[in-house]
Design a protein around this motif. Structure first.
Motif, short mmCIF file in Angstrom:
data_model
loop_
_atom_site.label_atom_id
_atom_site.label_comp_id
_atom_site.label_asym_id
_atom_site.label_seq_id
_atom_site.Cartn_x
_atom_site.Cartn_y
_atom_site.Cartn_z
N ARG A 114 1.72 1.89 14.55
CA ARG A 114 2.64 2.43 13.55
C ARG A 114 2.48 3.55 12.90
N VAL A 115 2.56 4.42 13.99
CA VAL A 115 2.49 5.84 13.72
C VAL A 115 3.48 6.28 12.62
N PRO A 116 4.59 5.85 12.58
CA PRO A 116 5.94 6.43 11.77
C PRO A 116 5.51 5.86 10.14
N GLU A 117 5.04 4.71 10.06
CA GLU A 117 4.32 4.36 8.75
C GLU A 117 3.23 5.47 8.29
N ALA A 118 2.39 5.60 9.01
CA ALA A 118 1.28 6.62 8.70
C ALA A 118 1.61 7.96 8.39
N ALA A 119 2.68 8.58 9.20
CA ALA A 119 3.29 9.86 9.00
C ALA A 119 3.93 9.98 7.69
N ASP A 120 4.91 8.90 7.07
CA ASP A 120 5.48 8.80 6.01
C ASP A 120 4.44 8.97 4.64
#
Length: 329
Positions: A24-30
């Motif tokens: 879940r990289v997108p959530e971590a990036a956000d």
């Protein structure tokens, strides 16, 4: 000179890709973009478990003593998934500087920081004008260095500036500790530029994949837009650019000469920017929306292409290396 990864290196890339796909990289990036580093640090802990953070660190300090090619393979996957954080700094440049300092000042703080970085308990960043006028993500890093010529010392963060990439914060820094002369500054900075180039290659690959997937499903005039020759040729140009850039990255990882590193950085910057433009054109207006997520790679490509030396800087360095000692009639 081997310009393709070995079976073991391909397996490493696949393992890293599978981990990041499930993480879940997108959530971590956000969250990282909003100043919440918790999810991102958990992601970095997972990278440490796979040995990514220990690649450039000598075995005597808890690292893997891996080759630059291994760094390139890891960095391409991190760019492919748009992982947030100071990647070239933490994985390549700072470990190289610290390892060199342990040779001249054994038993010092450099050894402790190498162990912390290898275990994934710390992130590192630095400034090294003119290539790196700001320290990326100094608010998330436990170790901040200031490089001035051959001198290396610790630093503390000052004024923060925003970046076109929401997941990057750019900090001015000032000296905060003793300064040591480090003989490995040139190699360390070249490794950072090479890792940045590999990130761009991975981001360009992600943009091409997104554009191809959209072209297969987006219907205009009664057919998928991927069936139109103009779209096919545009995406084919992107694929060719990325494939031509890849061997330059691997060649630079083998030689690590200034000319080859700069050539790789230029090629990957150009190819990734071409991929970003094509992906935006294929997606149309939806690609510009923050909700869609394409911009996560588009803005990162733009920021990374200007970081670790802009294309003009590296073109100038290639020209200087090619004309060194030349005479003109």
């Amino acid at each position: 000179m081997r310009l393709v990864p070995s079976v073991e290196q391909t397996g490493f890339a696949t393992t890293l890709h599978d981990m990041l796909s499930a993480a879940r990289v997108p959530e971590a990036a956000d969250s990282w973009a909003e100043g919440n580093h918790g999810p991102g640090r958990q992601l970095w802990t997972q990278l440490a478990d796979l040995g990514v953070t220990a690649l450039a660190i000598p075995a005597r300090h808890g690292g893997l003593d891996a080759t630059p090619i291994d760094l390139v393979i890891a960095a391409e996957e991190l760019g492919h998934h748009a992982v947030p954080g100071p990647i070239p700094e933490t994985l390549a440049t700072v470990p190289t500087l610290l390892a060199a300092l342990t040779e001249t000042v054994p038993g010092g703080e450099a050894e402790r920081w190498l162990s912390e970085l290898a275990a994934g308990r710390a992130l590192a960043t630095l400034t090294a004008p003119p290539w790196l006028p700001f320290a990326v993500d100094a608010d998330a890093a436990e170790l901040v260095l200031l490089v001035d010529g051959d001198a290396v010392g610790t630093a503390r963060r000052g004024t923060v500036h925003s970046s076109m990439d929401r997941t990057r914060r750019l900090y001015e820094v000032e000296s905060a500790g003793p300064v040591e002369i480090c003989p490995a500054v040139g190699r360390a900075l070249d490794l950072g530029a090479l890792v940045c180039a590999a990130q761009l290659l991975g981001a360009g690959r992600a943009l091409l994949e997104a554009a191809v997937a959209h072209a297969r499903t987006r219907v205009q005039f009664g057919r998928a837009i991927g069936g139109f020759q103009a779209v096919q040729q545009r995406l084919a140009d992107v694929a060719v650019g990325l494939e031509f850039a890849r061997p330059l990255v691997y060649a630079a990882a083998v030689t690590l000469t200034p000319r080859d590193v700069s050539a790789a950085k230029v090629a990957c910057s150009d190819a990734a920017n071409r991929a970003a433009r094509a992906a935006l054109q294929v997606h149309g207006a939806i690609g510009y929306t923050q909700e869609h997520g394409l911009g996560r790679w588009v803005t990162k490509v733009r920021a990374l292409s200007l970081s670790w030396g802009a294309p003009a800087d590296h073109r100038a360095r290639v020209m200087a290396e090619l004309t060194k000692g030349a005479t003109w009639n």
